[in-house]
Design a protein around this motif. Structure first.
Motif, PDB file in Angstrom:
ATOM      1  N   GLU A  82      -9.123  24.720   5.726  1.00 41.60           N
ATOM      2  CA  GLU A  82      -8.689  26.008   5.205  1.00 41.60           C
ATOM      3  C   GLU A  82      -8.678  26.001   3.685  1.00 41.60           C
ATOM      4  O   GLU A  82      -7.845  25.380   3.053  1.00 41.60           O
ATOM      5  CB  GLU A  82      -7.288  26.349   5.719  1.00 41.60           C
ATOM      6  N   GLU A 114      -1.151  34.722  12.941  1.00 40.63           N
ATOM      7  CA  GLU A 114      -0.339  35.634  12.153  1.00 40.63           C
ATOM      8  C   GLU A 114       0.051  34.917  10.858  1.00 40.63           C
ATOM      9  O   GLU A 114       0.292  33.726  10.870  1.00 40.63           O
ATOM     10  CB  GLU A 114       0.918  35.976  12.962  1.00 40.63           C
ATOM     11  N   ARG A 115       0.066  35.673   9.766  1.00 42.57           N
ATOM     12  CA  ARG A 115       0.483  35.072   8.501  1.00 42.57           C
ATOM     13  C   ARG A 115       1.701  35.800   7.962  1.00 42.57           C
ATOM     14  O   ARG A 115       1.887  36.988   8.198  1.00 42.57           O
ATOM     15  CB  ARG A 115      -0.625  35.194   7.451  1.00 42.57           C
ATOM     16  N   ILE A 155      -0.510  29.298  14.118  1.00 42.91           N
ATOM     17  CA  ILE A 155      -1.807  28.982  14.726  1.00 42.91           C
ATOM     18  C   ILE A 155      -1.941  29.615  16.115  1.00 42.91           C
ATOM     19  O   ILE A 155      -2.961  30.209  16.417  1.00 42.91           O
ATOM     20  CB  ILE A 155      -2.040  27.453  14.755  1.00 42.91           C
ATOM     21  N   MET A 207      -9.481  34.384  12.481  1.00 43.88           N
ATOM     22  CA  MET A 207      -9.069  35.378  11.494  1.00 43.88           C
ATOM     23  C   MET A 207     -10.303  35.740  10.686  1.00 43.88           C
ATOM     24  O   MET A 207     -10.440  35.331   9.533  1.00 43.88           O
ATOM     25  CB  MET A 207      -7.971  34.795  10.591  1.00 43.88           C
ATOM     26  N   PHE A 222      -8.688  25.805  16.517  1.00 39.78           N
ATOM     27  CA  PHE A 222      -8.416  26.845  15.519  1.00 39.78           C
ATOM     28  C   PHE A 222      -9.493  26.808  14.449  1.00 39.78           C
ATOM     29  O   PHE A 222      -9.724  25.787  13.809  1.00 39.78           O
ATOM     30  CB  PHE A 222      -7.038  26.618  14.891  1.00 39.78           C
ATOM     31  N   VAL A 259      -0.853  19.098  12.655  1.00 36.37           N
ATOM     32  CA  VAL A 259      -0.352  20.429  12.299  1.00 36.37           C
ATOM     33  C   VAL A 259       0.782  20.295  11.288  1.00 36.37           C
ATOM     34  O   VAL A 259       0.825  21.004  10.280  1.00 36.37           O
ATOM     35  CB  VAL A 259       0.111  21.190  13.556  1.00 36.37           C
ATOM     36  N   ALA A 260       1.702  19.366  11.534  1.00 33.46           N
ATOM     37  CA  ALA A 260       2.856  19.223  10.648  1.00 33.46           C
ATOM     38  C   ALA A 260       2.437  18.794   9.256  1.00 33.46           C
ATOM     39  O   ALA A 260       3.047  19.182   8.257  1.00 33.46           O
ATOM     40  CB  ALA A 260       3.838  18.220  11.234  1.00 33.46           C
ATOM     41  N   LEU A 261       1.370  17.997   9.156  1.00 36.59           N
ATOM     42  CA  LEU A 261       0.940  17.506   7.851  1.00 36.59           C
ATOM     43  C   LEU A 261      -0.031  18.468   7.167  1.00 36.59           C
ATOM     44  O   LEU A 261      -0.564  18.167   6.112  1.00 36.59           O
ATOM     45  CB  LEU A 261       0.292  16.128   7.995  1.00 36.59           C
ATOM     46  N   GLY A 262      -0.279  19.606   7.781  1.00 35.01           N
ATOM     47  CA  GLY A 262      -1.097  20.621   7.124  1.00 35.01           C
ATOM     48  C   GLY A 262      -2.582  20.366   7.209  1.00 35.01           C
ATOM     49  O   GLY A 262      -3.343  20.931   6.427  1.00 35.01           O
ATOM     50  N   TRP A 284       8.205  20.906   7.294  1.00 32.40           N
ATOM     51  CA  TRP A 284       6.790  20.558   7.385  1.00 32.40           C
ATOM     52  C   TRP A 284       6.526  19.402   6.435  1.00 32.40           C
ATOM     53  O   TRP A 284       6.614  19.576   5.212  1.00 32.40           O
ATOM     54  CB  TRP A 284       5.902  21.715   6.936  1.00 32.40           C
ATOM     55  N   LEU A 341       1.548  30.151   8.441  1.00 28.46           N
ATOM     56  CA  LEU A 341       0.533  30.572   9.392  1.00 28.46           C
ATOM     57  C   LEU A 341       1.003  30.189  10.787  1.00 28.46           C
ATOM     58  O   LEU A 341       1.546  29.104  10.988  1.00 28.46           O
ATOM     59  CB  LEU A 341      -0.799  29.876   9.069  1.00 28.46           C
ATOM     60  N   TYR A 361      -3.473  36.554  -0.470  1.00 27.82           N
ATOM     61  CA  TYR A 361      -3.858  35.198  -0.104  1.00 27.82           C
ATOM     62  C   TYR A 361      -5.032  35.322   0.847  1.00 27.82           C
ATOM     63  O   TYR A 361      -4.915  35.945   1.898  1.00 27.82           O
ATOM     64  CB  TYR A 361      -2.698  34.459   0.571  1.00 27.82           C
ATOM     65  N   ARG A 396      -5.651  26.849  -2.598  1.00 19.72           N
ATOM     66  CA  ARG A 396      -5.103  25.992  -1.554  1.00 19.72           C
ATOM     67  C   ARG A 396      -6.215  25.025  -1.177  1.00 19.72           C
ATOM     68  O   ARG A 396      -7.230  25.415  -0.615  1.00 19.72           O
ATOM     69  CB  ARG A 396      -4.706  26.852  -0.364  1.00 19.72           C
ATOM     70  N   ASN A 449       3.972  27.506  12.786  1.00 12.96           N
ATOM     71  CA  ASN A 449       4.016  26.046  12.815  1.00 12.96           C
ATOM     72  C   ASN A 449       3.220  25.395  11.697  1.00 12.96           C
ATOM     73  O   ASN A 449       3.208  24.190  11.571  1.00 12.96           O
ATOM     74  CB  ASN A 449       3.495  25.530  14.165  1.00 12.96           C
ATOM     75  N   PHE A 450       2.538  26.181  10.870  1.00 13.67           N
ATOM     76  CA  PHE A 450       1.616  25.602   9.892  1.00 13.67           C
ATOM     77  C   PHE A 450       1.951  26.130   8.508  1.00 13.67           C
ATOM     78  O   PHE A 450       1.991  27.344   8.300  1.00 13.67           O
ATOM     79  CB  PHE A 450       0.185  25.997  10.279  1.00 13.67           C
ATOM     80  N   LEU A 451       2.214  25.229   7.579  1.00 10.65           N
ATOM     81  CA  LEU A 451       2.427  25.635   6.190  1.00 10.65           C
ATOM     82  C   LEU A 451       1.071  25.596   5.500  1.00 10.65           C
ATOM     83  O   LEU A 451       0.541  24.542   5.213  1.00 10.65           O
ATOM     84  CB  LEU A 451       3.407  24.683   5.503  1.00 10.65           C
ATOM     85  N   SER A 452       0.522  26.778   5.246  1.00  8.11           N
ATOM     86  CA  SER A 452      -0.801  26.836   4.622  1.00  8.11           C
ATOM     87  C   SER A 452      -0.737  26.381   3.178  1.00  8.11           C
ATOM     88  O   SER A 452      -1.572  25.623   2.719  1.00  8.11           O
ATOM     89  CB  SER A 452      -1.346  28.256   4.641  1.00  8.11           C
TER      90      SER A 452
END
Lengths: 384, 165
Positions: A327, B95-96, B91, A227, A221, A205-208, B117, B89, A318, A346, B65-68
């Motif tokens: 994603e 929610e964004r 997770i 979504m 997820f 999660v931290a590394l995207g 992050w 985001l 976005y 992205r 917790n998530f940088l999109s």
């Protein structure tokens, strides 16, 4: 010792260069070096009309062109506030899932080949050929489809297309069993993949990381379910999750996704609504060929869209979709003219690639090859 | 879904978890808010961005917790010229929220969020490479897409599409 891996290396799936600092066979540090395929697509987009950007989006990720088309057109439709007819949305879902199958088949074949299981490649490309034929049938192109357009899809699918898809959906699950027979319980395969290149959920999660790379670590997820876009909320499907976070977990998730995707294709076929495939927005959507040749109004709109594009109200959106890799997001900024002010993609692969050092440092060089295969990178998307 | 008018009144939007948390912490950090096309954009004062990101990541109710994504827009020739965009985001909460920092063109510097992050690493390098924005505190701020010896920043609006000949 510093070892240079790539950019011309068969297992980096393109032109990725990795600088490996090694001690004997062990990797101490990995430094990815990117940019060999940078083509400036984001800059090019700023010089094109909105509808002219669609063919560029295919070329970002050449293994899942429809997903990129979908993400871009959804973003622009959101900017315009366009309503898309259900038939077009169902078609998009169906083709999007076929694209996922196409992409996962290439991944499975090449990933297995990297690890040494050469046969799987031939089996996977047999079915991939079938999917590409379906794409050719519906859009006239095997890879660079550009079939989704702003406001709908390019054309009504040709006669006999749905029968062909149905036929493919009927025989595909048995083919997935064949791949699994070759790999899932194969002792060499499990030794090369189980417990290899682990990553924890927190790190992922931290590394995207997103997509199967994230779900392989136990994070449940999926953008399609959580979504939803393009009517995904009306479909029933399971999201495969595994908790081990290793190469095998990511493998098994993608194989299960193949089964879920074909089930989605079947659902879309069964529930395919009747009706138009394009939105009722004459200033945005090109008129039918027949109308254009017989009605003055339609000809004028056609001429105006082709020569000067259409304006989009100022704003920014976005839009993210679940691509086979994770994603995929499009950030589109409009300044009220006919050309996008800024289009940013992205890239799921770019973020997923950042997990590679975490996965491999302290492990063997041979595991780097397995790890690269397991995060399923496409360099066209990383470099854009 | 026809377009509704954008909401720009902070008071109307403060029920959103991200905005509520920032306002509770430091109201001065939010320069503006805008709710448009179902997306919330918050303009953050430049010096607070790293703290705001850490705050939103760590809040208990709705952790972003998530940088999109992290990117930039060049509004040349107007000032402040650059907008650095953060797509966050959550997770667990699905929610964004979008954060925005405005930077002027003469010396665009903003604090790096790599400590919040690690995902921001490549994104920030890309913005540095293509827009020339410096991220202070970034561990390895080098060009990522263009060659090391490249001159200029291609995604700036005053850089020609076909490049310099």
């Amino acid at each position: 010792m510093i070892l240079n891996m790539g950019p011309q290396h068969p297992s980096t799936h393109g032109v990725l260069r990795l600088l490996l600092e090694i001690e004997g066979e062990n990797v101490v540090r990995i430094m990815p070096d990117l940019g060999f395929l940078h083509t400036g697509i984001e800059k090019t987009c700023e010089a094109k009309f909105y509808q002219q950007v669609v063919p560029l989006t295919d070329r970002i990720d050449y293994l899942c062109p429809m997903t990129n088309n979908l993400c871009y057109v959804l973003a622009v439709e959101k900017l315009l506030g366009l309503e898309i007819p259900p038939r077009a949305q169902w078609l998009r879902v169906m083709l999007n899932e076929l694209t996922r199958i196409n992409s996962h088949l290439v991944w499975l074949g090449t990933h297995a080949m990297d690890i040494g299981a050469l046969t799987v490649f031939l089996y996977c490309f047999r079915e991939r050929e079938d999917v590409l034929r379906l794409f050719e049938m519906v859009s006239g192109q095997r890879m660079m489809t550009s079939y989704f357009r702003i406001g709908g899809v390019a054309l009504e699918p040709p006669l006999g297309f749905f029968e062909k898809v149905k036929e493919f959906a009927g025989r595909f699950p048995a083919r997935v069993d064949e791949y699994e027979d070759l790999l899932t319980h194969n002792p060499i395969w499990t030794m090369r993949t189980k417990g290899v290149a682990r990553i924890t959920a927190e790190d992922a999660v931290a590394l995207g990381a997103s997509g199967p790379t994230l779900r392989g670590s136990g994070v449940d997820f999926d953008l399609r379910r959580d979504m939803p876009y393009s009517s995904y909320e009306k479909f029933q499907f399971k999201v495969p999750v595994a908790t081990e976070g290793d190469v095998f977990a990511r493998y098994i998730i993608r194989v299960q996704e193949l089964r879920e995707s074909i089930a989605l294709v079947r659902q879309a076929l069964d529930g395919m609504p009747e009706g138009p495939t394009k939105a009722d927005a004459p200033k945005v959507v090109l008129p039918d060929r027949e109308k254009m040749k017989t009605q003055m109004e339609a000809m004028i709109y056609h001429f105006k869209i082709i020569t000067e594009g259409f304006t989009v109200p100022a704003g920014e959106v976005y839009q993210a979709v679940e691509s086979p890799r994770g994603e995929m997001g499009y950030y589109v900024v409009s300044d009220g003219t006919a050309k996008p002010y800024r289009v940013h993609m992205r890239s799921a692969c770019l973020a997923n690639l950042q997990t590679l050092p975490k996965m491999c440092e302290g492990r063997l060089i041979a595991d780097v090859v397995a790890a690269i295969g397991s995060i399923d990178i496409v360099l066209g998307e990383i470099d854009r | 879904m026809p377009l509704g008018p954008a909401i720009t009144d902070v008071a109307q939007l403060k029920s959103h978890p991200a905005l509520a948390r920032i306002l509770a912490w430091k109201p001065a950090a939010v320069e503006a808010a805008r709710y448009d096309r179902d997306e919330l954009t918050l303009s953050i004062e430049r010096s607070f961005i790293r703290d705001v990101c850490a705050l939103l990541r760590d809040q208990a109710k709705c952790p972003f917790n998530f940088l999109s994504d992290l990117t930039c827009v060049d509004w040349y020739p107007s000032e402040p010229r650059f907008e650095v965009i953060y797509q966050l985001l959550s997770i667990p909460n699905r929610e964004r929220v979008r954060l925005k920092v405005r930077l002027n063109g003469s010396s665009p510097v903003v604090e790096s969020v790599t400590s919040v992050w690690p995902a921001a690493n490549f994104f920030e390098r890309e913005v540095f490479d293509l827009f020339g924005i410096r991220f202070s505190g970034h561990p390895y701020l080098r060009r990522i897409q263009m060659p090391e010896d490249w001159e200029g920043h291609p995604l700036r609006k005053d850089y020609p599409v076909e490049g310099y000949r």
